[in-house]
Write an enzyme that holds these catalytic residues in place. Sequence first.
Site, mmCIF file in Angstrom:
data_model
loop_
_atom_site.group_PDB
_atom_site.id
_atom_site.type_symbol
_atom_site.label_atom_id
_atom_site.label_comp_id
_atom_site.label_asym_id
_atom_site.label_seq_id
_atom_site.Cartn_x
_atom_site.Cartn_y
_atom_site.Cartn_z
ATOM 1 N N ASP A 47 35.316 -3.277 -26.652
ATOM 2 C CA ASP A 47 34.040 -2.571 -26.571
ATOM 3 C C ASP A 47 33.500 -2.717 -25.160
ATOM 4 O O ASP A 47 33.645 -3.782 -24.541
ATOM 5 C CB ASP A 47 33.035 -3.140 -27.584
ATOM 6 C CG ASP A 47 31.902 -2.162 -27.881
ATOM 7 O OD1 ASP A 47 31.927 -1.530 -28.949
ATOM 8 O OD2 ASP A 47 31.002 -2.037 -27.031
ATOM 9 N N ARG A 52 27.898 -7.002 -27.159
ATOM 10 C CA ARG A 52 28.502 -6.801 -28.483
ATOM 11 C C ARG A 52 29.706 -7.726 -28.657
ATOM 12 O O ARG A 52 29.865 -8.364 -29.705
ATOM 13 C CB ARG A 52 28.920 -5.337 -28.635
ATOM 14 C CG ARG A 52 29.681 -5.000 -29.917
ATOM 15 C CD ARG A 52 28.820 -5.108 -31.138
ATOM 16 N NE ARG A 52 29.480 -4.535 -32.310
ATOM 17 C CZ ARG A 52 29.127 -4.787 -33.552
ATOM 18 N NH1 ARG A 52 28.115 -5.598 -33.820
ATOM 19 N NH2 ARG A 52 29.757 -4.231 -34.573
ATOM 20 N N CYS A 281 26.596 11.056 -39.213
ATOM 21 C CA CYS A 281 27.587 11.934 -39.840
ATOM 22 C C CYS A 281 26.972 13.220 -40.372
ATOM 23 O O CYS A 281 27.146 14.281 -39.791
ATOM 24 C CB CYS A 281 28.302 11.185 -40.972
ATOM 25 S SG CYS A 281 29.382 9.863 -40.388
#
Length: 445
Positions: A47, A52, A281
Amino acid sequence: MIDQSSNQFSEKFVPPASTHIAIIGLGYVGLPLAVEFAKKYPVKGFDIKQSRVDELNQAFDRTLETDSAVLLSVLTTDAGAGTGLIFTSSVQDIASCNIYIIAVPTPTDQYNRPDLSLLIKASKSVGSILKASDVVIYESTVYPGATEDVCIPVLEQTSGLKFNNDFFAGYSPERINPGDKVHTLTNILKVTSGSTTEAADFIDGLYRSIITAGTHKAPSIKVAEACKVIENSQRDINIAFVNELAKIFNMMNIDTHAVLEAAGTKWNFLNFKPGLVGGHCTGVDPYYLAQKAQEVGYHPEIILAGRRLNDGMGNYVALEVIKLMIKNDISVKHSNILVLGFTFKENCPDVRNTRVIDIVKVLSGFEAHCEIYDPWADPVEVKQEYGVDTVKDVDKLRGNYDAIVIAVGHREFLKLNYSLLKKNDLSIIYDIKGILEKDLVNGRL
């Protein structure tokens, strides 16, 4: 554009003697994938955000998709181990891998056009370390043709290798449902595809080794890409239909939830509920399909009509709240309004593309003072992405609100004492999600 009129290179695919997987993008899609593969293969999770990576190395996942015990069980520092997961933000650390799975976000821009910048950047990174016989698999949502027309040329140009001769590719659309602890990665049937017959067989077998629900091998990459965008487009259109019904029935003074409950007694009635449509989405994928449709000369009327209706629901809700306040002689200007929930769905910390912000903007435009309480959302992330303040501690609520808007159905909101939150008996409650009894609220979708 890639010419796939023949599989002249298909006989050149040779499955690797050993499988070493790199997952690019460690969000809601990439992390669960990395964890499951790491139980059977050596995996490196990449990443670009060092913060993160640092959190994951401490076995902390802020998306709450993977708990600490599971992360600890697969974490390793031994790059030569037969299984296990190593996190990194260095591209060179994943150069030894031979299977690259790209799972980066593919949002839309401010004009609702597909934004493939992160996907292209990830492809360049992988291309810079790509070797002969490597396989690159995409999971990011795209329009049909994007893998072969956009991503593969980037891989070829960056690596200097030839597609379907030196390296191979596939597409397997993600079906992660954030916050859902029932329909998880391994028990959702996985669609797979590959750039040649042999590559497709290998990719299908790779996923089948971790997906207990099984796999469905699509006949081409384009078919796999198309199936992903129509899954969420279909859902978006159905929600748009019930949202339109909610508007109609509200004008007729008919309770929408009662109508849907009655209609649901028929065996083939589809059980969709009205509400805000956000997230990464359902609120985004239809635009990818619509963009490609328009590029080939077709104007998608139903898809875009559904998007327009759903994108306007935040504005509709805000105006309904204002109407109810005026009916109760409550001045909207300088009023105190409590918005319950900011994430795009219940019991989940995901604030990507949340449409709750639309409600806040409209109410704030009328000079109402909005306070947002969400026990799941990260206040720092919300502030960075949307420029508004949220609180996670219920004790910080003042309890003198002229209006309360239940925007998200978090389970914590079922336990609130709404009478203590209301300024007086005239204060209104608008329940978007229908989580409270009808006689407790002044309005709902």
